[in-house]
Design a protein around this motif. Structure first.
Motif, PDB file in Angstrom:
ATOM      1  N   MET A  48       0.834  -1.189   0.000  1.00 38.65           N
ATOM      2  CA  MET A  48       0.000   0.000   0.000  1.00 38.65           C
ATOM      3  C   MET A  48       0.877   1.251   0.000  1.00 38.65           C
ATOM      4  O   MET A  48       1.650   1.467   0.933  1.00 38.65           O
ATOM      5  N   PRO A  49       0.803   2.083  -1.031  1.00 41.28           N
ATOM      6  CA  PRO A  49       1.662   3.271  -1.080  1.00 41.28           C
ATOM      7  C   PRO A  49       1.242   4.311  -0.051  1.00 41.28           C
ATOM      8  O   PRO A  49       0.079   4.393   0.337  1.00 41.28           O
ATOM      9  N   GLN A  50       2.203   5.103   0.389  1.00 43.00           N
ATOM     10  CA  GLN A  50       1.911   6.177   1.327  1.00 43.00           C
ATOM     11  C   GLN A  50       1.456   7.395   0.527  1.00 43.00           C
ATOM     12  O   GLN A  50       2.175   7.891  -0.334  1.00 43.00           O
ATOM     13  N   THR A  51       0.267   7.860   0.802  1.00 46.67           N
ATOM     14  CA  THR A  51      -0.312   8.972   0.052  1.00 46.67           C
ATOM     15  C   THR A  51      -0.010  10.296   0.745  1.00 46.67           C
ATOM     16  O   THR A  51       0.214  10.346   1.963  1.00 46.67           O
ATOM     17  N   PRO A  52      -0.025  11.406  -0.002  1.00 46.57           N
ATOM     18  CA  PRO A  52       0.112  12.714   0.635  1.00 46.57           C
ATOM     19  C   PRO A  52      -1.128  13.034   1.467  1.00 46.57           C
ATOM     20  O   PRO A  52      -2.177  12.390   1.337  1.00 46.57           O
ATOM     21  N   ILE A  53      -1.008  14.033   2.298  1.00 44.82           N
ATOM     22  CA  ILE A  53      -2.161  14.572   3.030  1.00 44.82           C
ATOM     23  C   ILE A  53      -2.664  15.783   2.248  1.00 44.82           C
ATOM     24  O   ILE A  53      -1.895  16.695   1.946  1.00 44.82           O
ATOM     25  N   TYR A  54      -3.926  15.780   1.906  1.00 44.50           N
ATOM     26  CA  TYR A  54      -4.530  16.849   1.117  1.00 44.50           C
ATOM     27  C   TYR A  54      -5.179  17.861   2.063  1.00 44.50           C
ATOM     28  O   TYR A  54      -6.026  17.498   2.885  1.00 44.50           O
ATOM     29  N   ILE A  55      -4.775  19.125   1.948  1.00 47.93           N
ATOM     30  CA  ILE A  55      -5.225  20.162   2.873  1.00 47.93           C
ATOM     31  C   ILE A  55      -6.001  21.232   2.113  1.00 47.93           C
ATOM     32  O   ILE A  55      -5.487  21.816   1.149  1.00 47.93           O
ATOM     33  N   ALA A  56      -7.224  21.476   2.536  1.00 47.72           N
ATOM     34  CA  ALA A  56      -8.042  22.512   1.902  1.00 47.72           C
ATOM     35  C   ALA A  56      -7.323  23.854   1.990  1.00 47.72           C
ATOM     36  O   ALA A  56      -6.841  24.246   3.057  1.00 47.72           O
ATOM     37  N   ASN A  57      -7.237  24.557   0.873  1.00 49.49           N
ATOM     38  CA  ASN A  57      -6.473  25.800   0.812  1.00 49.49           C
ATOM     39  C   ASN A  57      -7.125  26.913   1.611  1.00 49.49           C
ATOM     40  O   ASN A  57      -8.345  27.085   1.601  1.00 49.49           O
ATOM     41  N   ARG A  58      -6.300  27.664   2.314  1.00 48.27           N
ATOM     42  CA  ARG A  58      -6.767  28.894   2.954  1.00 48.27           C
ATOM     43  C   ARG A  58      -5.771  30.011   2.666  1.00 48.27           C
ATOM     44  O   ARG A  58      -4.566  29.788   2.552  1.00 48.27           O
ATOM     45  N   ASP A  59      -6.297  31.224   2.566  1.00 46.81           N
ATOM     46  CA  ASP A  59      -5.476  32.345   2.105  1.00 46.81           C
ATOM     47  C   ASP A  59      -5.291  33.431   3.148  1.00 46.81           C
ATOM     48  O   ASP A  59      -4.788  34.500   2.825  1.00 46.81           O
ATOM     49  N   ASP A  60      -5.706  33.184   4.395  1.00 43.73           N
ATOM     50  CA  ASP A  60      -5.581  34.241   5.399  1.00 43.73           C
ATOM     51  C   ASP A  60      -4.119  34.513   5.712  1.00 43.73           C
ATOM     52  O   ASP A  60      -3.235  33.693   5.461  1.00 43.73           O
ATOM     53  N   ALA A  61      -3.864  35.687   6.259  1.00 45.17           N
ATOM     54  CA  ALA A  61      -2.505  36.122   6.620  1.00 45.17           C
ATOM     55  C   ALA A  61      -1.574  36.122   5.411  1.00 45.17           C
ATOM     56  O   ALA A  61      -0.392  35.796   5.522  1.00 45.17           O
ATOM     57  N   SER A  62      -2.128  36.484   4.242  1.00 47.46           N
ATOM     58  CA  SER A  62      -1.327  36.558   3.012  1.00 47.46           C
ATOM     59  C   SER A  62      -0.574  35.261   2.744  1.00 47.46           C
ATOM     60  O   SER A  62       0.579  35.256   2.338  1.00 47.46           O
ATOM     61  N   GLY A  63      -1.247  34.157   2.998  1.00 47.40           N
ATOM     62  CA  GLY A  63      -0.632  32.848   2.794  1.00 47.40           C
ATOM     63  C   GLY A  63       0.044  32.285   4.012  1.00 47.40           C
ATOM     64  O   GLY A  63       0.485  31.132   3.999  1.00 47.40           O
TER      65      GLY A  63
END
Length: 449
Positions: free
Chosen positions: A61-76
Motif C-alpha cells: 500500500m503506497p503512502q499517500t500525501p495529506i490533502y489540505i483545503a487551501n486557505r489564504d488568510d494572513a497573506s498565505g
C-alpha cells in the motif's frame, strides 16, 4: 490466506480470505493449490479471479500525501502554517487543494494591497520561503477543486461561520439569536469574495469526501465546517473565549537558551485547557489514549464552539442540527467524543466529534498540528499553566498518533479506489470473467435475477 499490507508509516493491516469456493464447471486442466489443505484441484474461473484479487492485495500500500483545503488568510501565512506543521508532525508530503478561482482572488487581493501602499506588486507564489526550526518540503498544489485520494484535512481560520449564532456556549440547548445576525469575526473588509469562495470550496470538498468515503480531519475552525457539512452550526457570545493559557508553537522563530530549537506562539495567542476524550471512541483509539491518558491538555485558539443540544441514549451532549443530505438529525450521524473537562455538569463545550458510521471522519477543536514544534514562553508573557516536558511529549505523541491513524486511513481509501479501477479495467478488457469465457454481465443484464 493472510496477506499483510503495510504503509511506510509502519501501520499494517491483515486481510484474510476464505478458501475459494468450488464450481462444478471446470475452466481448464490447470490446478490451484489450497492454502489450507495443500491439495491441488482443477482451477475454476472463480479460482483464477480469486488469484488475481490476491495478487492485487499483495501490492504494498503506497503512502499517500495529506490533502489540505487551501486557505489564504494572513497573506498565505495560514497556508504555510498548515503544511509545514503537518509535514513536520506526520512525516508526509502535503498538497494544497485550491478551487479554480482561489489563485485569481489571492492575486487580486495582493495587488490591491501593493497598490494601496505604493509598493511594487510581487510575483504570486503559493508558499513563502521562511526560516523554520524544522525541515519541510515544498508542498504540492491541486487547483482543480478535487479532494484528492488520501486524507483530507480542513483547517481553521480567523473568520466566523456565516450562520454563527449568539447564545451561551457550553450550555446545550440554550436559547440563541438569529443565524448570522451578528458575526463575532466577520470577513475582513475587501476579503468578502475570498472568504465566501473558501467556504464554498470547503463545502464542496466535504461533499465529495462524504460521497466517496474519504477519511477527513477537521481542525479548529475546520471542525466547524465539518460539522456544518452534516447540518451543524457554531455558537458564541461577546465574552466567550478559550480559557487558560499555555504555549502553542508557531512558525515565527523565537530565540531560546542553550541553542534549543526556536518556536513561538500561534497567532499571538497562548491558550490551553484540559479535555476528556471518550474511552473506546475512534478519537481515543487513534490518539492511543487509554486509562488516565484519556485526559489531554488541548491547545486552543477559538471564540466559538459547535452548537450543542442535550444528548439522548445515555449521551450528555450532542451536536444540534439537521443533515442537508439525508434529512436526519445531525447527532444521528456525528457523535461527540471529546469535551472540556470540568466539575460543572452544565458545561459541555464540544472539543471533538466523529462519524458514527462509515469512513473515519473526525473533528477536533484544538490544534494537534501545533505540537510539531517545542513550546516556549515568550518574554513578558504570563501563563496560568504551561506544558512541562512530560506533558508536552505526551500531547505530541497523541497528536502524531492521530495523524498517523488518519493518514493510514487515507492510504487505505486510495488503495481501495485504485483496486476498484484495476478491477473495472480487467472486466472491461475481458481479463476477469464469470465462466464459459464470458465477461461479467453489465448491470442491465441482471434484471430479473
Amino acid at each position: 490466506m493472510t496477506i499483510p499490507i503495510s504503509s511506510a508509516g509502519g501501520i499494517a493491516a491483515d486481510f484474510s480470505t476464505t478458501a475459494p469456493a468450488q464450481d462444478d464447471q471446470r475452466a481448464s486442466a490447470s490446478t490451484v493449490t489450497s492454502a489450507y489443505t495443500g491439495r491441488s484441484t482443477p482451477a475454476t474461473k472463480l479460482d483464477k479471479n480469486n488469484a488475481l484479487a490476491d495478487a492485487l492485495r499483495e501490492r504494498v500500500m503506497p503512502q499517500t500525501p495529506i490533502y489540505i483545503a487551501n486557505r489564504d488568510d494572513a497573506s498565505g501565512g495560514g497556508r504555510d502554517w498548515d503544511h509545514k506543521t503537518i509535514q513536520a508532525l506526520s512525516g508526509r508530503e502535503t498538497v494544497a487543494v485550491a478551487s479554480p478561482r482561489q489563485r485569481d482572488l489571492e492575486i487580486e487581493l495582493a495587488n490591491q494591497y501593493a497598490d494601496s501602499k505604493g509598493i511594487p506588486r510581487k510575483q504570486f507564489a503559493w508558499f513563502n520561503t521562511r526560516k523554520l526550526p524544522f525541515p519541510v518540503n515544498q508542498p504540492g498544489v491541486n487547483e482543480n477543486g478535487r479532494s484528492g485520494e488520501g486524507l483530507l484535512v480542513v483547517p481553521g481560520g480567523p473568520t466566523s461561520m456565516s450562520r454563527e449564532v449568539l447564545g451561551q456556549p457550553g450550555v446545550p440547548g440554550s436559547a440563541h439569536g438569529e443565524q448570522g445576525a451578528s458575526l463575532r469575526y466577520p470577513p475582513k473588509t475587501g476579503r468578502e469574495n475570498s472568504t465566501r469562495e473558501r467556504a464554498n470550496h470547503q463545502a464542496n470538498l466535504l461533499r465529495q469526501a462524504r460521497n466517496t468515503g474519504q477519511p477527513t480531519l477537521g481542525i479548529c475552525g475546520g471542525s466547524w465546517h465539518l460539522a456544518a457539512a452534516f447540518g451543524g452550526n457554531t455558537v458564541t457570545s461577546p465574552e466567550f473565549e478559550a480559557r487558560h493559557t499555555a504555549d502553542m508553537p508557531s512558525l515565527i522563530p523565537v530565540a531560546r537558551p542553550n541553542a534549543e530549537p526556536a518556536m513561538g506562539v500561534a497567532h499571538g495567542t497562548i491558550m490551553q485547557h484540559p479535555v476528556t476524550v471518550e474511552a473506546g471512541s475512534l478519537l481515543a483509539d487513534a490518539m492511543k489514549l487509554s486509562g488516565e491518558g484519556l485526559d489531554i491538555n488541548a491547545n486552543s485558539v477559538h471564540w466559538a464552539e459547535v452548537l450543542s443540544k442535550p444528548g439522548s441514549h445515555g449521551e450528555t451532549v450532542a451536536i444540534a442540527g439537521t443533515d442537508p443530505m439525508s434529512a436526519l438529525q445531525t447527532d444521528a450521524l456525528l457523535k461527540v467524543t471529546a469535551r472540556v473537562r470540568s466539575d460543572n455538569p452544565g458545561e459541555a463545550t464540544i472539543e471533538g466529534f466523529e462519524a458514527r458510521h462509515g469512513a473515519p471522519v473526525v473533528g477536533v477543536q484544538h490544534h494537534p498540528e501545533a505540537l510539531a514544534g517545542i513550546p516556549t514562553m515568550l518574554p513578558g508573557t504570563v501563563a496560568s499553566s504551561t506544558f512541562d516536558n512530560a506533558n508536552y511529549h505526551h500531547e505530541r505523541e497523541a497528536a502524531e498518533a492521530l495523524f498517523d491513524y488518519m493518514a493510514a486511513a487515507g492510504d487505505a481509501f486510495s488503495a481501495r479506489r485504485n483496486m476498484t479501477r484495476d478491477f473495472e479495467a480487467k472486466v472491461a478488457d475481458g481479463t476477469l470473467s464469470n465462466g464459459d469465457d464470458n465477461q461479467f454481465p453489465r448491470p442491465s443484464q441482471l434484471t430479473g435475477r
